[in-house]
Design a protein around this motif. Structure first.
Motif, PDB file in Angstrom:
ATOM      1  N   UNK A 113     -19.382  53.023   6.173  1.00 58.01           N
ATOM      2  CA  UNK A 113     -19.573  51.888   6.758  1.00 58.01           C
ATOM      3  C   UNK A 113     -21.097  51.671   6.518  1.00 58.01           C
ATOM      4  N   UNK A 114     -21.465  50.346   7.209  1.00 53.55           N
ATOM      5  CA  UNK A 114     -22.766  50.008   6.656  1.00 53.55           C
ATOM      6  C   UNK A 114     -23.738  50.144   7.599  1.00 53.55           C
ATOM      7  N   UNK A 115     -24.886  50.127   7.007  1.00 49.92           N
ATOM      8  CA  UNK A 115     -25.820  49.240   7.633  1.00 49.92           C
ATOM      9  C   UNK A 115     -26.559  50.153   8.480  1.00 49.92           C
ATOM     10  N   UNK A 116     -26.047  51.978   8.513  1.00 53.35           N
ATOM     11  CA  UNK A 116     -26.493  53.749   8.895  1.00 53.35           C
ATOM     12  C   UNK A 116     -27.461  54.195   8.257  1.00 53.35           C
ATOM     13  N   UNK A 117     -28.577  53.911   8.611  1.00 51.42           N
ATOM     14  CA  UNK A 117     -29.727  54.652   7.432  1.00 51.42           C
ATOM     15  C   UNK A 117     -30.112  56.357   8.343  1.00 51.42           C
ATOM     16  N   UNK A 118     -30.821  56.861   6.997  1.00 54.50           N
ATOM     17  CA  UNK A 118     -31.119  57.786   7.889  1.00 54.50           C
ATOM     18  C   UNK A 118     -31.822  58.242   9.681  1.00 54.50           C
ATOM     19  N   UNK A 119     -32.019  57.148   9.974  1.00 52.19           N
ATOM     20  CA  UNK A 119     -32.680  57.230  11.006  1.00 52.19           C
ATOM     21  C   UNK A 119     -31.426  57.000  12.456  1.00 52.19           C
TER      22      UNK A 119
END
Length: 285
Positions: free
Chosen positions: A174-180
DNA sequence: AAGCTCTCCTGATGGC
DNA sequence: TGCCATCAGGAGAGCT
């Protein structure tokens, strides 16, 4: 730290201020900013000249500017601190200005890539028949993409032998998700970051995806998250979502649901923020 | 072979 | 005041 909402804000800015303009010339001021362009900085700059920019696209945290009639696109990743700015020609050079692109029209603005930590960069790549730069073929669709496949994502989670936050940060799932936004979506879902992915039920996955989408849409509506002022839109303006964060950066502050002090744990060379009461650790296997 | 760790980079911040 | 350590972390190379 630009994640999907921040990159989408930048994409929209480029659509408004840069699309359909023709490149006059480009200047690379720091070779590391184009390191993914294998043929080098001079080749990168020369190949842009004389070509018209199409409509900017995005997948996850990558965005790209098609170069009309070339079958190629300028691929951009902002990394940790990258900025794409539309600036007046006469604006003084930013301290970390890496690439400058001028256009043939009489508008008085140019495109600048500015990046303090140089984790980001620009490069030119062939596009596949669906318009995607070939080097990001392995990047999964993002949760705001209408063609994102919820069922396939659920089955992938079930198949994996890893934990949920790792999976959320895996751009091939799943793309676009980072730590925040990972921490925000997990807090909203009352899930601990170390929950094994194999334990997810269909309703559980659906709830998590719902929260990922909700938090990203909420951030998008206010211009994204500018936690440390390194993220700005193409006009240099910060977003406002930092004040709406429920988990990220809130160590010691009361959980907005139950008032228990939030915790921070070192995790994968970064941090995970969570409520120890709402987000219980999974039982050891 | 999947899953995990390491590395790249600069500036802000904190301890002594 | 200066100096060193730590932290921020996306993504891909490389290791097990």
């Amino acid at each position: 730290m630009p994640e999907l909402p921040e990159v989408e804000v930048v994409r929209r800015g480029l659509e408004r201020w840069v699309a359909h303009r023709t490149v006059a010339d480009a200047e690379v001021l720091h070779p590391r900013a184009v390191r993914r362009h294998i043929a080098g900085p001079d080749d990168f700059a020369h190949r842009l000249e004389g070509h018209r920019i199409g409509t900017p696209s995005r997948r996850g945290k990558y965005l790209w500017l098609p170069l009309e009639d070339t079958g190629q696109a300028i691929l951009a990743h902002l990394g940790m601190s990258g900025q794409l700015l539309v600036q007046p020609h006469e604006a003084p050079a930013e301290k970390h200005l890496r690439v400058r692109v001028r256009f043939t029209d009489a508008l008085s603005t140019e495109l600048r890539f500015v990046d303090q930590r140089t984790f980001g960069g620009l490069s030119l790549h062939d596009t596949t028949p669906d318009g995607l730069p070939d080097v990001i073929a392995h990047i999964a669709r993002d949760p705001l993409d209408p063609l994102f496949d919820d069922e396939a994502f659920h089955l992938a989670l079930r198949r994996k032998r890893t934990t949920i936050k790792r999976a959320l940060l895996d751009q091939s799932l799943i793309s676009g998700v980072g730590n925040i936004y990972a921490d925000e979506a997990l807090w909203r879902s009352r899930l601990h970051y170390e929950r094994p992915t194999a334990t997810f039920t269909r309703p559980g996955t659906a709830e998590l995806l719902g929260h990922v989408r909700d938090v990203m849409n909420a951030a998008l509506a206010v211009g994204g998250t500018s936690f440390d002022s390194l993220y700005v839109n193409v006009n240099g303006e910060s977003g406002y979502f930092d004040r709406s964060l429920d988990a990220y950066g809130r160590e010691g502050l009361p959980c907005r649901r139950c008032a228990t002090p939030m915790r921070r744990r070192p995790w994968m060379n970064r941090s995970s923020y969570f409520c120890p009461k709402c987000q219980r650790a999974p039982r050891p296997a």
